[in-house]
Design an enzyme around this catalytic site. Structure first.
Site, PDB file in Angstrom:
ATOM      1  N   ARG A 107      -9.037  -2.436  16.682  1.00 10.49           N
ATOM      2  CA  ARG A 107      -9.301  -2.012  15.320  1.00 10.49           C
ATOM      3  C   ARG A 107     -10.253  -3.049  14.745  1.00 10.49           C
ATOM      4  NH1 ARG A 107      -4.907  -0.652  10.581  1.00 10.49           N
ATOM      5  NH2 ARG A 107      -5.384  -2.832  10.051  1.00 10.49           N
TER       6      ARG A 107
ATOM      7  N   LYS B 281       0.813  -1.224   0.000  1.00 10.47           N
ATOM      8  CA  LYS B 281       0.000   0.000   0.000  1.00 10.47           C
ATOM      9  C   LYS B 281       0.844   1.269   0.000  1.00 10.47           C
ATOM     10  CE  LYS B 281      -0.819  -0.314   5.017  1.00 10.47           C
ATOM     11  NZ  LYS B 281      -1.864  -0.431   6.061  1.00 10.47           N
TER      12      LYS B 281
END
Length: 372
Positions: free
Chosen positions: A129, A34
Site C-alpha cells: 500500500r 475514522k
C-alpha cells in the site's frame, strides 16, 4: 426509526484495557477515529477518553476534531493530495508521507502559515500500500530533511489493510534498523517508530515487539475488542460497543416463495428458491433500514431464530418463523455490527446516532485479557 448506539461505558472499558497494556510497555498510542466519520457526539466521547492524539484519513473529520479540541494533536494517516496542502497544514499537525513533491507543497504551506508541520515517513514493508521503498529511503530522507518547516518525527509502516500481510518480529526489527541507519547517516534523531496498528497488538503478548517500536495507531481493537491478527475476539474486552436498532414497519404472514416471472433485483441478482418451500409460509417483518444504510451481511440480530431474507434500498426483510417472540409493528430489533457495518451506518444521514452511558452489570475487570 433506525439508529446506531455507541455504548460509552463499554468503550471506556476497552480504552482503559489498551492503555494499561501500552503503558506497561512504554508505548504511546493514538486513537484512529475514522470509523466515527466526524460525528461530533461520538467524537466528544472519544476526546473524553483521550485528547492527546487522534488519527483520521479524512480532512473534514480532523477539522471537526480541531474545532472540538484545539489542543489535540491531529494526525492525517494517508499520503495527502497536493491540492489539500493548505488545509493539511492548517488542520493536521502530523501527516503520513511518501512523495517528495507533496512534501514540497506542505513545506511551502507551512512556511506561509508560520508552522512546523510534522511528518511520518511511511516505509514499504511488503503490504504494497503506501510506503517508500527501502532502497530509496536514505535519499528520500535527505531530501525531506532539507525542506523548511518540515520535521520528521517518525518512520512508520502499514500492514494487513490491503493484501492482508501480517506483521511479525522480523519485519518490525527491519523497520527499527531503518531508523538506526537513517539516524547514523543524518545525525538527526527520529523520536518515534509508528510500527503498530490493531493487528500488531497480539505480538506484544508474545514479546515479539522490538523495544524501539514506541508508537501504535489503534482503531478496530478499541471499538470492537478484536484480535485482528487471528480474526477473533479478545476475552476481557467488549465486542458490542456499537448496536444497530431498527423499527418493524410491517409484519404479515406471507408465502416463502414469491410468485410471478423473476428478473433481477436491485443489486442485479436473481434470487433462487428451493422447491421444498413451495406452499409454505412464515411471518415476515420489514424493518426501516436498507442498502443505503447497511449491508445486511455485516449485521446479526440479537434475537436468535431470525433469518435475514434480503434488502432493498430502504427496507430489510426478516423471516420470524412463527413469531414466537410475539413481535408487533412498532417494536424494535437490535443487531450486532462489524467494522464495515458501523462505518456504513455512520456515513448514512438516515441513521440516527445515539450515545448510551449506563452502569454495567457484571462489568469486565480491567487488565485481564486473553489474545490467544
Amino acid at each position: 426509526m433506525s439508529y446506531i448506539t455507541l455504548h460509552a461505558t463499554k468503550l471506556q472499558h476497552n480504552f482503559k484495557v489498551l492503555d494499561q497494556v501500552f503503558k506497561s510497555r512504554n508505548i504511546e498510542w493514538a486513537i484512529v477515529a475514522k470509523l466515527l466519520c466526524g460525528n461530533e457526539k461520538f467524537l466528544n466521547i472519544l476526546l473524553d477518553l483521550s485528547d492527546k492524539e487522534i488519527c483520521d484519513s479524512r480532512l473534514s473529520n480532523l477539522k471537526t476534531i480541531k474545532k472540538l479540541s484545539p489542543k489535540t494533536q491531529t494526525i492525517y494517516i494517508k499520503p495527502p493530495a497536493k491540492r489539500l496542502a493548505k488545509s493539511i497544514v492548517q488542520f493536521a499537525d502530523v501527516s503520513f508521507n511518501t512523495e517528495l513533491s507533496t512534501l514540497e507543497e506542505l513545506s511551502a504551506e507551512a512556511v506561509k502559515q508560520n508552522k512546523i508541520h510534522k511528518v511520518v515517513v511511511m516505509v514499504e514493508m511488503g503490504e504494497l500500500r503506501e510506503g517508500v521503498m527501502a532502497r530509496n529511503l536514505m535519499s528520500f530522507y535527505d531530501d525531506v530533511l532539507a525542506l523548511p518547516n518540515i520535521e520528521v518525527v517518525a518512520i512508520g509502516t502499514n500492514l494487513n489493510c490491503l493484501n492482508g500481510i501480517l506483521p511479525d518480529e522480523k519485519k518490525l526489527v527491519k523497520l527499527s534498523s531503518f531508523k538506526q541507519i537513517i539516524e547514523e547517516h543524518s545525525g538527526h534523531t527520529i523520536p518515534y517508530i509508528s510500527g503498530g496498528s490493531s493487528v500488531t497488538i497480539p505480538l506484544i503478548f508474545k514479546d515479539e515487539i522490538p523495544l524501539s517500536i514506541n508508537h501504535f495507531r489503534i482503531g478496530e481493537t478499541l471499538f470492537f475488542g478484536t484480535n485482528v491478527y487471528t480474526d477473533s475476539l479478545i476475552k476481557g474486552m467488549y465486542h458490542d460497543v456499537f448496536t444497530l436498532t431498527a423499527e418493524i414497519i410491517e409484519m404479515q404472514e406471507k408465502p416463502t416463495i414469491p410468485s410471478g416471472t423473476a428478473g433481477t433485483n436491485l443489486t442485479g441478482e436473481t434470487p433462487v428458491f428451493s422447491a421444498e418451500d413451495k406452499g409454505k409460509s412464515s411471518v415476515r417483518a420489514i424493518v426501516d433500514i436498507g442498502l443505503l444504510d447497511i449491508d445486511y451481511h455485516d449485521i446479526v440480530p440479537f434475537v436468535s431464530g431470525i433469518e435475514m431474507i434480503g434488502a432493498s434500498s430502504d427496507m430489510l426483510i426478516l423471516d420470524l418463523g412463527e413469531n414466537e417472540q410475539d413481535f408487533k409493528v412498532g417494536d424494535t430489533l437490535d443487531f450486532s455490527m462489524n467494522y464495515m457495518a458501523v462505518l456504513r451506518a455512520m456515513n448514512s444521514d438516515y441513521v440516527d446516532k445515539k450515545v448510551e452511558t449506563v452502569i454495567l452489570k457484571n462489568k469486565l475487570p480491567i487488565g485481564k485479557i486473553n489474545v490467544n
